[in-house]
Design an enzyme around this catalytic site. Structure first.
Site, PDB file in Angstrom:
ATOM      1  N   ASN A  46       0.805  -1.193   0.130  1.00  0.00           N
ATOM      2  CA  ASN A  46      -0.136  -0.099  -0.069  1.00  0.00           C
ATOM      3  C   ASN A  46       0.931   1.230  -0.100  1.00  0.00           C
ATOM      4  OD1 ASN A  46       0.604  -0.819   2.609  1.00  0.00           O
ATOM      5  ND2 ASN A  46      -1.241   0.190   3.558  1.00  0.00           N
ATOM      6  N   VAL A  47       0.498   2.278  -0.821  1.00  0.00           N
ATOM      7  CA  VAL A  47       0.998   3.701  -0.921  1.00  0.00           C
ATOM      8  C   VAL A  47       0.004   4.822  -0.522  1.00  0.00           C
ATOM      9  CG1 VAL A  47       2.308   5.325  -2.362  1.00  0.00           C
ATOM     10  CG2 VAL A  47       2.536   2.665  -2.602  1.00  0.00           C
ATOM     11  N   GLU A  79      -3.124  -4.232  -3.219  1.00  0.00           N
ATOM     12  CA  GLU A  79      -3.659  -5.062  -4.308  1.00  0.00           C
ATOM     13  C   GLU A  79      -3.535  -4.346  -5.795  1.00  0.00           C
ATOM     14  OE1 GLU A  79      -4.833  -4.822  -1.276  1.00  0.00           O
ATOM     15  OE2 GLU A  79      -5.860  -6.731  -0.550  1.00  0.00           O
TER      16      GLU A  79
HETATM   17  N1  THU Z   1      -5.352  -1.766   2.610  1.00  0.00           N
HETATM   18  C1  THU Z   1      -4.630  -2.441   1.694  1.00  0.00           C
HETATM   19  O1  THU Z   1      -3.698  -2.127   1.183  1.00  0.00           O
HETATM   20  N2  THU Z   1      -5.406  -3.524   1.214  1.00  0.00           N
HETATM   21  C2  THU Z   1      -6.452  -3.904   1.656  1.00  0.00           C
HETATM   22  O2  THU Z   1      -7.136  -4.968   1.082  1.00  0.00           O
HETATM   23  C3  THU Z   1      -7.049  -3.547   2.945  1.00  0.00           C
HETATM   24  C4  THU Z   1      -6.420  -2.048   3.309  1.00  0.00           C
HETATM   25  C5  THU Z   1      -4.679  -0.543   3.282  1.00  0.00           C
HETATM   26  C6  THU Z   1      -5.297   0.745   2.794  1.00  0.00           C
HETATM   27  C7  THU Z   1      -4.611   1.669   3.761  1.00  0.00           C
HETATM   28  O3  THU Z   1      -3.402   2.124   3.363  1.00  0.00           O
HETATM   29  C8  THU Z   1      -4.262   0.678   4.900  1.00  0.00           C
HETATM   30  O4  THU Z   1      -4.427  -0.549   4.610  1.00  0.00           O
HETATM   31  C9  THU Z   1      -5.403   0.914   6.266  1.00  0.00           C
HETATM   32  O5  THU Z   1      -6.594   0.880   5.647  1.00  0.00           O
END
Ligand code: THU
Length: 137
Positions: free
Chosen positions: A49-50, A62
């Site tokens: 995640n970014v 994802e």
């Molecule tokens: N997040 C993801 O990267 N994938 C997911 O399926 C659930 C949530 C990230 C988004 C945000 O950067 C952090 O988790 C908290 O919600």
């Protein structure tokens, strides 16, 4: 390519997800996520995640993985492992389940906290491309 859960090296896939989770840019949530996907040609694609100071613009792990899938040649996802900071399986959010459905379909396997499940159980009665075709009938 593996179509059965037993044929997937889940430890290796999870290790790839943990490794990329450590590259996450998550200064706002402090919730790093990593995901790794096995592609039908044997490649492994990963994403983290970014986030962004404009919170709603943040990208889930994802999103990065799906971008890497296409940037590295495309194909279909056959197995996916998603992890949080503790390295344990993490359920993808609703939007990202839809992403996995688009690029892996019903038979794509996901490692969940309750074990390995096909996407048909992770996103039952999913909306997909066929529904667009049917909408015109
Ligand atoms: N997040 C993801 O990267 N994938 C997911 O399926 C659930 C949530 C990230 C988004 C945000 O950067 C952090 O988790 C908290 O919600």
């Amino acid at each position: 390519m593996p179509s059965r859960a037993d044929d997937v090296d889940w430890d290796a896939l999870r290790a790839a997800a943990v490794s990329v989770m450590r590259q996450a840019y998550a200064p706002y949530s402090s919730f790093p996520v990593g995901v790794a996907g096995l592609v039908d040609d044997g490649r492994v694609v990963v994403g983290c995640n970014v986030e962004n100071a404009s919170y709603g613009v943040g990208l889930c792990a994802e999103c990065g993985m799906v971008s890497a899938l296409h940037a590295s040649g495309g194909g279909r996802l056959v197995a996916v492992a998603c992890v949080g900071a503790n390295g344990a399986p993490l359920m993808p959010c609703g939007r990202c389940r839809q992403l996995l459905w688009e690029h892996g379909g019903a038979s794509c396997l996901l490692e969940t906290p309750l074990g390995v499940l096909p996407m048909s159980e992770v996103l039952p009665q999913a909306f997909g491309a066929e529904d667009l075709d049917r909408a015109g009938e």
